[in-house]
Design a protein around this motif. Structure first.
Motif, mmCIF file in Angstrom:
data_model
loop_
_atom_site.group_PDB
_atom_site.id
_atom_site.type_symbol
_atom_site.label_atom_id
_atom_site.label_comp_id
_atom_site.label_asym_id
_atom_site.label_seq_id
_atom_site.Cartn_x
_atom_site.Cartn_y
_atom_site.Cartn_z
ATOM 1 N N GLU A 22 -20.553 -60.550 -7.222
ATOM 2 C CA GLU A 22 -20.039 -59.556 -6.284
ATOM 3 C C GLU A 22 -21.161 -59.229 -5.309
ATOM 4 O O GLU A 22 -22.332 -59.312 -5.660
ATOM 5 N N ILE A 23 -20.778 -58.886 -4.084
ATOM 6 C CA ILE A 23 -21.776 -58.487 -3.101
ATOM 7 C C ILE A 23 -21.428 -57.125 -2.532
ATOM 8 O O ILE A 23 -20.268 -56.713 -2.531
ATOM 9 N N ALA A 24 -22.451 -56.436 -2.074
ATOM 10 C CA ALA A 24 -22.272 -55.156 -1.385
ATOM 11 C C ALA A 24 -23.183 -55.181 -0.161
ATOM 12 O O ALA A 24 -24.383 -55.450 -0.269
ATOM 13 N N ALA A 25 -22.602 -54.949 1.005
ATOM 14 C CA ALA A 25 -23.374 -54.945 2.244
ATOM 15 C C ALA A 25 -24.070 -53.598 2.405
ATOM 16 O O ALA A 25 -23.455 -52.540 2.312
ATOM 17 N N LEU A 26 -25.360 -53.666 2.623
ATOM 18 C CA LEU A 26 -26.178 -52.485 2.881
ATOM 19 C C LEU A 26 -26.696 -52.598 4.315
ATOM 20 O O LEU A 26 -26.566 -53.649 4.937
ATOM 21 N N PRO A 27 -27.296 -51.552 4.872
ATOM 22 C CA PRO A 27 -27.731 -51.620 6.271
ATOM 23 C C PRO A 27 -28.624 -52.825 6.604
ATOM 24 O O PRO A 27 -28.422 -53.464 7.627
ATOM 25 N N ALA A 28 -29.579 -53.148 5.771
ATOM 26 C CA ALA A 28 -30.496 -54.245 6.090
ATOM 27 C C ALA A 28 -30.541 -55.323 5.013
ATOM 28 O O ALA A 28 -31.276 -56.298 5.150
ATOM 29 N N HIS A 29 -29.764 -55.161 3.959
ATOM 30 C CA HIS A 29 -29.786 -56.099 2.836
ATOM 31 C C HIS A 29 -28.370 -56.333 2.318
ATOM 32 O O HIS A 29 -27.460 -55.587 2.627
ATOM 33 N N VAL A 30 -28.250 -57.364 1.485
ATOM 34 C CA VAL A 30 -27.024 -57.622 0.737
ATOM 35 C C VAL A 30 -27.399 -57.551 -0.729
ATOM 36 O O VAL A 30 -28.336 -58.215 -1.175
ATOM 37 N N ALA A 31 -26.687 -56.730 -1.482
ATOM 38 C CA ALA A 31 -26.911 -56.617 -2.916
ATOM 39 C C ALA A 31 -25.952 -57.582 -3.616
ATOM 40 O O ALA A 31 -24.803 -57.734 -3.204
ATOM 41 N N ILE A 32 -26.437 -58.222 -4.666
ATOM 42 C CA ILE A 32 -25.664 -59.224 -5.394
ATOM 43 C C ILE A 32 -25.754 -58.907 -6.884
ATOM 44 O O ILE A 32 -26.829 -58.593 -7.392
ATOM 45 N N ARG A 33 -24.616 -58.982 -7.582
ATOM 46 C CA ARG A 33 -24.621 -58.752 -9.031
ATOM 47 C C ARG A 33 -23.612 -59.679 -9.704
ATOM 48 O O ARG A 33 -22.693 -60.206 -9.075
ATOM 49 N N ASP A 34 -23.780 -59.851 -10.986
ATOM 50 C CA ASP A 34 -22.886 -60.662 -11.811
ATOM 51 C C ASP A 34 -21.656 -59.821 -12.145
ATOM 52 O O ASP A 34 -21.772 -58.742 -12.729
ATOM 53 N N SER A 35 -20.477 -60.316 -11.816
ATOM 54 C CA SER A 35 -19.264 -59.540 -12.068
ATOM 55 C C SER A 35 -18.972 -59.384 -13.556
ATOM 56 O O SER A 35 -18.258 -58.472 -13.954
ATOM 57 N N LYS A 36 -19.528 -60.272 -14.404
ATOM 58 C CA LYS A 36 -19.317 -60.162 -15.848
ATOM 59 C C LYS A 36 -20.214 -59.100 -16.480
ATOM 60 O O LYS A 36 -19.960 -58.656 -17.580
#
Length: 62
Positions: free
Chosen positions: A19-33
Motif C-alpha cells: 500500500e502507498i500513501a502520498a505525503l507532501p515530499a515523500h511516498v510511504a510504502i507498507r506491506d498490506s499483510k
C-alpha cells in the motif's frame, strides 16, 4: 495517512500487495499483510521514476 492498494492486488481480500500513501515530499510504502509493521518512505520523484521504470518493463543489468 490515506493508504491505497494497487489495482493489481489480486483476488480474495486483496491483501497480497503493498500500500502507498502520498505525503507532501515523500511516498510511504507498507506491506498490506502487516500494516502495523514499519513503513518505507522514499522521495516522491524517486518513487515516480521507479513506477515509470516498471511500466516500461526496464530490467536490471545482468
Amino acid at each position: 495517512m490515506n493508504w491505497q492498494k494497487s489495482s493489481y492486488s489480486g483476488g480474495g481480500d486483496g491483501d497480497a500487495c503493498v500500500e502507498i500513501a502520498a505525503l507532501p515530499a515523500h511516498v510511504a510504502i507498507r506491506d498490506s499483510k502487516a500494516p502495523a509493521r514499519g513503513t518505507l518512505s522514499v522521495p516522491t520523484a524517486s518513487f515516480a521514476a521507479f513506477v515509470e521504470s516498471v511500466k516500461r518493463g526496464s530490467r536490471r543489468a545482468e
